[in-house]
Every structure is written in structure tokens, then in C-alpha cells.
Design a protein around this motif. Structure first.
Motif, PDB file in Angstrom:
ATOM      1  N   SER A 196      -5.649  -6.284   6.603  1.00 33.27           N
ATOM      2  CA  SER A 196      -6.721  -6.984   6.391  1.00 33.27           C
ATOM      3  C   SER A 196      -6.928  -8.380   6.631  1.00 33.27           C
ATOM      4  CB  SER A 196      -7.178  -6.750   4.813  1.00 33.27           C
ATOM      5  OG  SER A 196      -5.983  -7.362   3.939  1.00 33.27           O
ATOM      6  N   CYS A 230       0.902  -1.202   0.086  1.00 33.32           N
ATOM      7  CA  CYS A 230      -0.092   0.003   0.167  1.00 33.32           C
ATOM      8  C   CYS A 230       0.786   1.221  -0.076  1.00 33.32           C
ATOM      9  CB  CYS A 230      -0.781   0.036   1.162  1.00 33.32           C
ATOM     10  SG  CYS A 230      -0.145   0.405   2.950  1.00 33.32           S
ATOM     11  N   LYS A 285      -6.150  -0.928   3.130  1.00 29.83           N
ATOM     12  CA  LYS A 285      -5.789  -1.987   3.872  1.00 29.83           C
ATOM     13  C   LYS A 285      -5.707  -3.662   2.983  1.00 29.83           C
ATOM     14  CE  LYS A 285      -6.645  -0.157   8.229  1.00 29.83           C
ATOM     15  NZ  LYS A 285      -7.606  -0.344   9.546  1.00 29.83           N
ATOM     16  N   ALA A 336      -1.083   1.929   9.315  1.00 31.78           N
ATOM     17  CA  ALA A 336      -2.383   1.380   9.131  1.00 31.78           C
ATOM     18  C   ALA A 336      -3.296   2.093   9.548  1.00 31.78           C
ATOM     19  CB  ALA A 336      -2.619   0.024   9.807  1.00 31.78           C
ATOM     20  N   ASP A 374      -4.994  -6.313  14.088  1.00 30.86           N
ATOM     21  CA  ASP A 374      -4.170  -5.156  14.435  1.00 30.86           C
ATOM     22  C   ASP A 374      -3.759  -5.083  15.689  1.00 30.86           C
ATOM     23  OD1 ASP A 374      -6.760  -4.671  15.588  1.00 30.86           O
ATOM     24  OD2 ASP A 374      -7.087  -2.797  14.649  1.00 30.86           O
TER      25      ASP A 374
END
Length: 277
Positions: free
Chosen positions: A147, A56, A112, A104, A151
Motif C-alpha cells: 500500500s 496481513c 494491503k 499480495a 508492486d
């Protein structure tokens, strides 16, 4: 270290007498100019395939005129070490996990879907003896998919720790280093005029930019001779970057985090420092 030591010896001649031996700088000119990449290159070693991510990317308005945003923070080295030990990990792993989480937190749901990937420079002198003053650094890529995975900081730390152990194996380090040299030693590349070589390097850099989200460089602990200590508050490191980079180093009980960013906002930096609270 050498520049600061020399500067202080000029500023306080009665207190500090410049002695290169105290900084382990006594080297021959040949040692200083050695190309350690060339010295340890082995074209016959079997190459490993290195995993490449499609990472990303950070988004936002960039600074005008190619300027950079600079953000700096200082924490207690002792407290951070204690926190890392309490979590059963190292400071580098803990900070890598915090940086991944900070990125993130600024990502959209769509972003994500791709992993956050940090490029982490590695000092090759820890693997191959070298006294060269020339560049002798490699790198590893540490990626985490928010994803597909939790987290929770503890889970991120666990995954990052496993990746560090895997990527810092001597054979993996050698594979990356030899990969760099394979390009340089390619007969076709060597035959190209300098202008075309530079162009091909730029094309390669552009093609690989999507494999990394940001950079995290741990310079580590900075030591200075005892007589210098009363005159130094802390050390910090800033580097130029087309994206975002976090560089850190420690001196005494001050660990300094220095962000450079091409972006005008400071959301990732704010999330990182919030995570340190």
C-alpha cells in the motif's frame, strides 16, 4: 541425504557401498548431541531490538480435519539462476519477492494496509561452526508494504535485497538467537513445571502469529555421491504449518517448490507459479 544414501546402498549393493565419510557424517556421539544454542549463548552481549511487524493474514476456508493442501512445481535450476543474475540478484531474493507479490495479488485493498511478511529460516551453522544433529536454526522476517510501495517486481526485489543484507548481519543473527536463549535461561521459566512451560510457549506462539503472513524455507542445493545420481530424480521437502509455507531445494537441474497450506484454495500458489513463467 543419509537416509537416501543408506537406502540405495541396500537396494543396489553391488553399485553403491555405504560410506558415511562421503556424506561427511563421521562425528562423535558428543558432536551429534551438542546443543549449539547453549554453546554459543552469551548472556553479557548487548541485545538489539528486533523490529516486529503487524502483518496481513491469509484468509479462506481451511481444510477439514486439520489436513493440508500440498502443491508442487519443478523448474530448471539453470534457467532460474540465469534469470536471477540477469536481474542482478540472488535466487533466494528473487523467489522471496515473487512470493511476496503472489500473496499480495490475493489480498483485498483493506488487507494491503498491513505489510506482507515472510518468516525465513536461517541455518545458524553458516555463522557458528556446529556438527550437531539437533536443531540449530534461526530466522529473519522480510516484510513489504504494497500500500505504501510499488508492486513492480524490480522494486520489490530491490527492497527485499536491502532487507536481506540488513537482517543477515552477524549481530542481528546473534540478537535473535540470544533472544530465544534468554527466554529459556530465565530463572522463573526454568523453575516452572514442564506443563506450564509448554503452556507458556503456546501462549507466546499464539501472541506472535500475527507478526508473520507465511513462511519461505530455502533448503538449498542437495548434493549426493556420484554413484547415487542415476537412481535419483529430484528431492523435495514438505513441512507441517498452521498457515502456509513454501519450501524449496534443488538437485541437479531440478529446482522443486513445495507448498503446504492449511487453506483449501490455491490462489497464492497459482499466482506464484504464474510469476515464474
Amino acid at each position: 541425504r543419509a537416509l537416501v544414501y543408506h537406502y540405495l546402498s541396500l537396494l543396489y549393493p553391488g553399485q553403491i557401498d555405504y560410506d558415511a565419510g562421503k556424506l561427511q557424517l563421521i562425528q562423535t556421539d558428543e558432536d551429534k548431541e551438542e546443543d549449539s544454542f547453549w554453546k554459543y549463548y552469551d548472556r553479557d552481549t548487548r541485545r538489539q531490538k528486533i523490529k516486529k511487524y503487524k502483518a496481513c493474514q491469509l484468509h479462506g476456508r481451511k481444510m477439514d480435519y486439520g489436513q493440508m493442501q500440498l502443491t508442487e512445481g519443478i523448474v530448471s535450476t539453470k534457467q532460474l539462476l540465469a534469470e536471477a543474475r540477469m536481474r542482478g540478484t540472488t535466487v533466494t531474493v528473487l523467489l522471496t519477492a515473487l512470493y511476496l507479490k503472489a500473496v499480495a495479488q490475493d489480498m483485498t485493498v483493506r488487507q494491503k494496509k498491513k505489510p506482507v511478511v515472510l518468516m525465513i529460516p536461517v541455518n545458524l551453522r553458516n555463522y557458528y561452526p556446529s556438527e550437531s544433529m539437533r536443531n540449530f536454526f534461526g530466522w529473519i522476517d522480510i516484510g513489504y508494504s504494497f500500500s505504501e510501495s510499488s508492486d513492480d517486481l524490480g522494486e520489490v526485489i530491490k527492497a527485499v535485497d536491502e532487507m536481506f543484507k540488513k537482517e543477515l548481519q552477524p549481530d542481528k543473527i546473534a540478537a535473535r538467537m540470544y533472544g530465544l536463549m534468554d527466554f529459556e535461561m530465565n530463572p522463573l521459566v526454568r523453575a516452572l513445571p514442564l506443563e506450564l512451560k509448554l503452556y507458556s510457549m503456546q501462549v507466546g506462539a499464539f501472541a506472535s502469529k500475527n507478526t508473520v503472513t507465511a513462511i519461505f524455507s530455502n533448503v538449498g542445493k542437495v548434493d549426493m555421491p556420484r554413484e547415487c545420481m542415476p537412481h535419483i530424480d529430484f528431492f523435495d521437502v514438505f513441512t507441517s504449518t498452521p498457515k502456509q509455507e513454501l519450501a524449496m531445494c534443488s538437485y541437479g537441474d531440478k529446482m522443486v517448490f513445495s507448498f503446504t497450506s492449511a487453506y483449501a484454495n490455491q490462489r497464492v500458489e497459482a499466482c506464484f507459479f504464474k510469476g515464474l513463467e
